[in-house]
Design a protein around this motif. Sequence first.
Motif, PDB file in Angstrom:
ATOM      1  N   ASP A  45     -20.798  18.435  -0.728  1.00  0.00           N
ATOM      2  CA  ASP A  45     -19.520  18.680  -0.060  1.00  0.00           C
ATOM      3  C   ASP A  45     -18.682  19.701  -0.829  1.00  0.00           C
ATOM      4  N   LEU A  46     -18.737  19.616  -2.147  1.00  0.00           N
ATOM      5  CA  LEU A  46     -17.960  20.554  -2.973  1.00  0.00           C
ATOM      6  C   LEU A  46     -18.415  22.003  -2.725  1.00  0.00           C
ATOM      7  N   PHE A  47     -19.726  22.217  -2.686  1.00  0.00           N
ATOM      8  CA  PHE A  47     -20.238  23.563  -2.422  1.00  0.00           C
ATOM      9  C   PHE A  47     -19.895  24.005  -1.003  1.00  0.00           C
ATOM     10  N   ASN A  48     -19.961  23.080  -0.054  1.00  0.00           N
ATOM     11  CA  ASN A  48     -19.661  23.444   1.324  1.00  0.00           C
ATOM     12  C   ASN A  48     -18.194  23.840   1.463  1.00  0.00           C
ATOM     13  N   ARG A  49     -17.306  23.109   0.783  1.00  0.00           N
ATOM     14  CA  ARG A  49     -15.876  23.451   0.852  1.00  0.00           C
ATOM     15  C   ARG A  49     -15.595  24.756   0.116  1.00  0.00           C
ATOM     16  N   ALA A  50     -16.294  24.966  -0.999  1.00  0.00           N
ATOM     17  CA  ALA A  50     -16.076  26.192  -1.778  1.00  0.00           C
ATOM     18  C   ALA A  50     -16.536  27.426  -0.994  1.00  0.00           C
ATOM     19  N   THR A  51     -17.706  27.340  -0.354  1.00  0.00           N
ATOM     20  CA  THR A  51     -18.169  28.504   0.405  1.00  0.00           C
ATOM     21  C   THR A  51     -17.276  28.720   1.634  1.00  0.00           C
ATOM     22  N   LYS A  52     -16.783  27.617   2.229  1.00  0.00           N
ATOM     23  CA  LYS A  52     -15.854  27.787   3.356  1.00  0.00           C
ATOM     24  C   LYS A  52     -14.562  28.445   2.851  1.00  0.00           C
ATOM     25  N   ALA A  53     -14.148  28.083   1.636  1.00  0.00           N
ATOM     26  CA  ALA A  53     -12.915  28.647   1.063  1.00  0.00           C
ATOM     27  C   ALA A  53     -13.067  30.138   0.746  1.00  0.00           C
ATOM     28  N   ALA A  54     -14.316  30.621   0.712  1.00  0.00           N
ATOM     29  CA  ALA A  54     -14.559  32.046   0.456  1.00  0.00           C
ATOM     30  C   ALA A  54     -14.727  32.786   1.777  1.00  0.00           C
ATOM     31  N   LEU A 104     -25.305  29.083   8.676  1.00  0.00           N
ATOM     32  CA  LEU A 104     -25.150  27.930   9.576  1.00  0.00           C
ATOM     33  C   LEU A 104     -24.490  26.774   8.825  1.00  0.00           C
ATOM     34  N   TRP A 105     -24.963  26.522   7.621  1.00  0.00           N
ATOM     35  CA  TRP A 105     -24.469  25.373   6.841  1.00  0.00           C
ATOM     36  C   TRP A 105     -22.985  25.526   6.506  1.00  0.00           C
ATOM     37  N   THR A 106     -22.581  26.719   6.140  1.00  0.00           N
ATOM     38  CA  THR A 106     -21.183  26.944   5.742  1.00  0.00           C
ATOM     39  C   THR A 106     -20.261  27.294   6.906  1.00  0.00           C
ATOM     40  N   ASP A 107     -20.731  28.185   7.775  1.00  0.00           N
ATOM     41  CA  ASP A 107     -19.834  28.711   8.810  1.00  0.00           C
ATOM     42  C   ASP A 107     -19.833  27.937  10.131  1.00  0.00           C
ATOM     43  N   TYR A 108     -20.988  27.392  10.535  1.00  0.00           N
ATOM     44  CA  TYR A 108     -21.013  26.684  11.822  1.00  0.00           C
ATOM     45  C   TYR A 108     -20.678  25.198  11.677  1.00  0.00           C
ATOM     46  N   PHE A 109     -21.364  24.525  10.770  1.00  0.00           N
ATOM     47  CA  PHE A 109     -21.174  23.077  10.656  1.00  0.00           C
ATOM     48  C   PHE A 109     -19.856  22.697   9.995  1.00  0.00           C
ATOM     49  N   LYS A 110     -19.167  21.746  10.632  1.00  0.00           N
ATOM     50  CA  LYS A 110     -17.858  21.303  10.158  1.00  0.00           C
ATOM     51  C   LYS A 110     -17.914  19.849   9.669  1.00  0.00           C
ATOM     52  N   PRO A 111     -16.877  19.390   8.941  1.00  0.00           N
ATOM     53  CA  PRO A 111     -16.853  17.998   8.436  1.00  0.00           C
ATOM     54  C   PRO A 111     -17.317  16.937   9.436  1.00  0.00           C
ATOM     55  N   PRO A 112     -16.841  16.981  10.698  1.00  0.00           N
ATOM     56  CA  PRO A 112     -17.286  15.932  11.636  1.00  0.00           C
ATOM     57  C   PRO A 112     -18.817  15.922  11.796  1.00  0.00           C
ATOM     58  N   HIS A 113     -19.419  17.100  11.760  1.00  0.00           N
ATOM     59  CA  HIS A 113     -20.887  17.164  11.885  1.00  0.00           C
ATOM     60  C   HIS A 113     -21.554  16.472  10.703  1.00  0.00           C
ATOM     61  N   LEU A 140     -30.871  18.196   4.216  1.00  0.00           N
ATOM     62  CA  LEU A 140     -31.823  18.927   5.059  1.00  0.00           C
ATOM     63  C   LEU A 140     -31.692  20.434   4.834  1.00  0.00           C
ATOM     64  N   PHE A 141     -30.453  20.935   4.806  1.00  0.00           N
ATOM     65  CA  PHE A 141     -30.245  22.368   4.573  1.00  0.00           C
ATOM     66  C   PHE A 141     -30.675  22.761   3.162  1.00  0.00           C
ATOM     67  N   ASN A 142     -30.402  21.870   2.193  1.00  0.00           N
ATOM     68  CA  ASN A 142     -30.777  22.201   0.821  1.00  0.00           C
ATOM     69  C   ASN A 142     -32.300  22.282   0.692  1.00  0.00           C
ATOM     70  N   ARG A 143     -33.012  21.344   1.338  1.00  0.00           N
ATOM     71  CA  ARG A 143     -34.481  21.376   1.276  1.00  0.00           C
ATOM     72  C   ARG A 143     -35.036  22.574   2.041  1.00  0.00           C
ATOM     73  N   ALA A 144     -34.398  22.914   3.165  1.00  0.00           N
ATOM     74  CA  ALA A 144     -34.883  24.044   3.971  1.00  0.00           C
ATOM     75  C   ALA A 144     -34.701  25.369   3.225  1.00  0.00           C
ATOM     76  N   THR A 145     -33.542  25.540   2.576  1.00  0.00           N
ATOM     77  CA  THR A 145     -33.342  26.799   1.851  1.00  0.00           C
ATOM     78  C   THR A 145     -34.256  26.853   0.619  1.00  0.00           C
ATOM     79  N   LYS A 146     -34.494  25.698  -0.006  1.00  0.00           N
ATOM     80  CA  LYS A 146     -35.436  25.678  -1.135  1.00  0.00           C
ATOM     81  C   LYS A 146     -36.850  26.016  -0.624  1.00  0.00           C
ATOM     82  N   ALA A 147     -37.181  25.551   0.581  1.00  0.00           N
ATOM     83  CA  ALA A 147     -38.507  25.816   1.150  1.00  0.00           C
ATOM     84  C   ALA A 147     -38.679  27.302   1.505  1.00  0.00           C
ATOM     85  N   ALA A 148     -37.572  28.029   1.564  1.00  0.00           N
ATOM     86  CA  ALA A 148     -37.641  29.471   1.839  1.00  0.00           C
ATOM     87  C   ALA A 148     -37.629  30.267   0.541  1.00  0.00           C
ATOM     88  N   GLY A 149     -37.467  29.572  -0.588  1.00  0.00           N
ATOM     89  CA  GLY A 149     -37.333  30.249  -1.869  1.00  0.00           C
ATOM     90  C   GLY A 149     -38.610  30.322  -2.689  1.00  0.00           C
TER      91      GLY A 149
END
Lengths: 139, 139, 139, 139, 139, 139
Positions: E95-104, F77-86, F96-105
Motif C-alpha cells: 500500500d505504501l508503494f501504491n500511495r507513493a507512486t500515485k503521489a508522483a 495499471l497497478w498505480t493509475d487504474y486500480f484504486k483503494p476500493p479495488h 498478483l501484480f508484484n508476482r506478474a511484474t517479477k515474472a516479466a523481469g
Amino acid sequence: MRLLSRIRSLRRPLLEATAHCDLPCGVYDPAQARIEAESIKAIQEKYQANEDPEFRTRALLIKEQRAELVKHHLWVLWTDYFKPPHFEKYPELHDLFNRATKAAGAAGAKGSMDPAKGQELLDLIAQIDKIFWETKQAA
Amino acid sequence: MRLLSRIRSLRRPLLEATAHCDLPCGVYDPAQARIEAESIKAIQEKYQANEDPEFRTRALLIKEQRAELVKHHLWVLWTDYFKPPHFEKYPELHDLFNRATKAAGAAGAKGSMDPAKGQELLDLIAQIDKIFWETKQAA
Amino acid sequence: MRLLSRIRSLRRPLLEATAHCDLPCGVYDPAQARIEAESIKAIQEKYQANEDPEFRTRALLIKEQRAELVKHHLWVLWTDYFKPPHFEKYPELHDLFNRATKAAGAAGAKGSMDPAKGQELLDLIAQIDKIFWETKQAA
Amino acid sequence: MRLLSRIRSLRRPLLEATAHCDLPCGVYDPAQARIEAESIKAIQEKYQANEDPEFRTRALLIKEQRAELVKHHLWVLWTDYFKPPHFEKYPELHDLFNRATKAAGAAGAKGSMDPAKGQELLDLIAQIDKIFWETKQAA
Amino acid sequence: MRLLSRIRSLRRPLLEATAHCDLPCGVYDPAQARIEAESIKAIQEKYQANEDPEFRTRALLIKEQRAELVKHHLWVLWTDYFKPPHFEKYPELHDLFNRATKAAGAAGAKGSMDPAKGQELLDLIAQIDKIFWETKQAA
Amino acid sequence: MRLLSRIRSLRRPLLEATAHCDLPCGVYDPAQARIEAESIKAIQEKYQANEDPEFRTRALLIKEQRAELVKHHLWVLWTDYFKPPHFEKYPELHDLFNRATKAAGAAGAKGSMDPAKGQELLDLIAQIDKIFWETKQAA
C-alpha cells in the motif's frame, strides 16, 4: 466484454494480437494505433472541457507523445506487415497509410486540439483495420 | 552519389539541411537517413573484420538502433515532407519508400551483417534523395 | 559558413558524413549539431510569428528536444572524435565546446525563444565545424 | 572515496543531492555518474563469473546503456554545473572531464568487460567528485 | 530525513548506492526516487516564483519527465528489490508503494505545481527509504 | 474478427480500449501488457528454433525491450487504474501484480529464453485481466 473477449480469443491465434518488434516476432494489429488515437481524442475532449493552463499544457505535451506513437504504429504496419501482394490487391493502401499518418501529424491530430481531428484519424485507422483483417482471413 | 551530394550542397540553403521535428520546423533532408545507413554499412564491415564476441554483440545492438533510425527518418520524409502533388508526379514514390524502409528492416540491413545489405539500402536512399532534390528545385 | 560547407563537401568521403554511435563506427560531422541548431532557430522564428497558445506550447516542447540533441551531438564530438593531439593543437577547443553546449542550454537557445540565441549557437558550432574539418584534412 | 562520501553527506543539504534537468532545477551531484559506474563494474564482475551466452549478451547490452548514462551525467556536470570561474580555479578540469567521459566510452568501460576498466572510470569520477564538493563549499 | 540519510551513508557499501538495471546488477537505493522528487519540488517552487509563460511551460514539461522517473524508480524497488519475506515482515509495504507512486502521478506531484504535493511525495519516499535500509541491515 | 470487433465496440465505450498516459486520458486495458507478453513468448519460441548467433543476439535484445514494456504497462495499471476500493475488494491484487511484474523481469521472462517463462507471465496477466474487467463491469 469478458465473454466476447473469450470468444474472440477462440477464433484467432493470440499471436495475431498486435504489431511491434522487428525481429520480427510476427504479431501485428491496427489496435495499437487505434488505441493511441482513442487516447488523443479523449485528451482533446478533456482539453476543451478544462481551461486550467497547467492542465492544458500537460494535455498538449502528452497528446504530442501519443500522436507520435500513432504515426509509429501505422508506419510499422505499412512497412513490416504489408507485403507486395497486399499492395497489388489494395492499390489504395499506400495512399490510405500516407493520409492516415498525415492525419496523426502536425496538420491533423498532433497539431490540433479539436476532437474532430481525432475522429478523422480514427476513421482512417478503421479503414486500415478493415483491410488488415481481410488480409489476415485471406492468409 | 558522391557527385550528386556535391552538386546538391552547392545550391541548397542551410535551412534545407535536414528533416525532423513535426512542429514542423520545415527542414528536411534525406541525408539523415543516408548518414545512419552509412553507419550501418560501416558497422557491418567492422563486424566482418572482428571476431571478438563482445565486439560483435555490441555491433549488433548498435546497428539495431541505427537501422531503426533509418526507418524513422524515411518515414518522416514520406509522411511529413512529400505531399499529394509529389506522389502524382512520382507514381513510384510510395513503392520506393516502402522498399527502402523494408531494406532497413529485419529482412534487410537490420537483420543482416552483410555490408551488401547496407549498400542496397544506400542505393534505395540515393533514389529517394534524387527525387527529393528535384522537388526542392521545382518548388 | 555556406561557403565552408560547399568547399568541405567537395573533399570529404561520405563515411565522414556524421557522428554518432560509440561502437564506434567512425563517422563524425558537426552537421548533426548544426542541423538541430538550424531547427531551433526556425522554431524560434515561427514562435515569434505565431501567438496561438497551442502552437507556442508545441514549439516550446519541441525546441526543448532539439536543444537537448544539439548538446548531445556536441558532447559526442568533444569526447569521441577529438583526441589529445587535437586539444594540444587547439588549446581553445575545450572552452569552445563548453561555451557552445552552454549556448544550447537553459541560459541560451533552450531557455529562450529569441532567434538571436539560436544564431549565437550556430556561430559557435561554425567555429567548431571549422576546426573539425581542419583536423580532418590534417589526418 | 568511501571516506569522502561519508564526510560529504554530513554537510550537504538534500537539494544538492543530484544533477539533472536543464530548467535548471539547480540540483547536481557526481553521485549520479558514480552510481552508474558502480553498476558497470558490478556487471563486468558478474559477466566474468558467468559464461552463459544469454546472460553475457544481456550483460553487454545493459552495460552499454549504463555507460551511456555515465557519459551523459558527466557531460551535464561539465556543461551545466561548472562555470568559467571554476575552470579558472581548476585548469585541469576540462581535461579531467574529457578523460573521464572517454573512460566511459568505447575505449574504456563501455567497450570492455574488464572490471579494471570500470575501476579506472570510478577513479576519474572520484577526482571530479572531490573538485565538485570543494566548489560547493566555496560557494 | 536528513539525519537518516547521514546515518545511512556511514554504514553502506558504495555498491548499495542505487537501483537500476534488471540484469540485475544488484544495486538499489531509494535515493534515485528521492532525488527526482527533490527536483520536482524545486521546479514547483521555481514555477511559483516565475510568471514568465515560456519558463512555466518548460517547468511543466520538465517536471512531467522527473515525475515519470520517480514512478519508475519506485516501481523498480517494489518489483525488483523487495521479495516475499519483506512483504510478510512489512504488510503495509504494498500500500505504501501504491500511495507513493500515485503521489508522483497526475493526482499528485505530476499533476500539480504546488510544492506541498512535492513534499507529500518526499514524505512517502522517506517512509520507503526507512524500510529499505532496515531490510538492508537485516540482510 | 471484424464482426466481433464491431459487436465489441457497440457494447463498451471505446474509451475502455487501453491504458497509457497519465494526463490521465482515462483509457486502460491489460491487453497492452498481454500483447507484449505474447511477443516475448513468440521471440522465445523463435530463439529456440534458430541457432544463428546474430539472430539470437537480436532476439535477446528485442525481448529485453518487450519485457520492460510489460513491466511498465502492468505498473501503470497497478498505480493509475486500480484504486483503494479495488484493493479492498481484491486483497490478492497487490501480490498478483508484484508476482506478474517479477515474472516479466530478470528472474522470469526477461532473463530466460524458455517459452514456459513467457507462458507463466501470460497466465498471471490473464488473472489481472479477469479482475480488471470485473471492476469495469461493476463500475
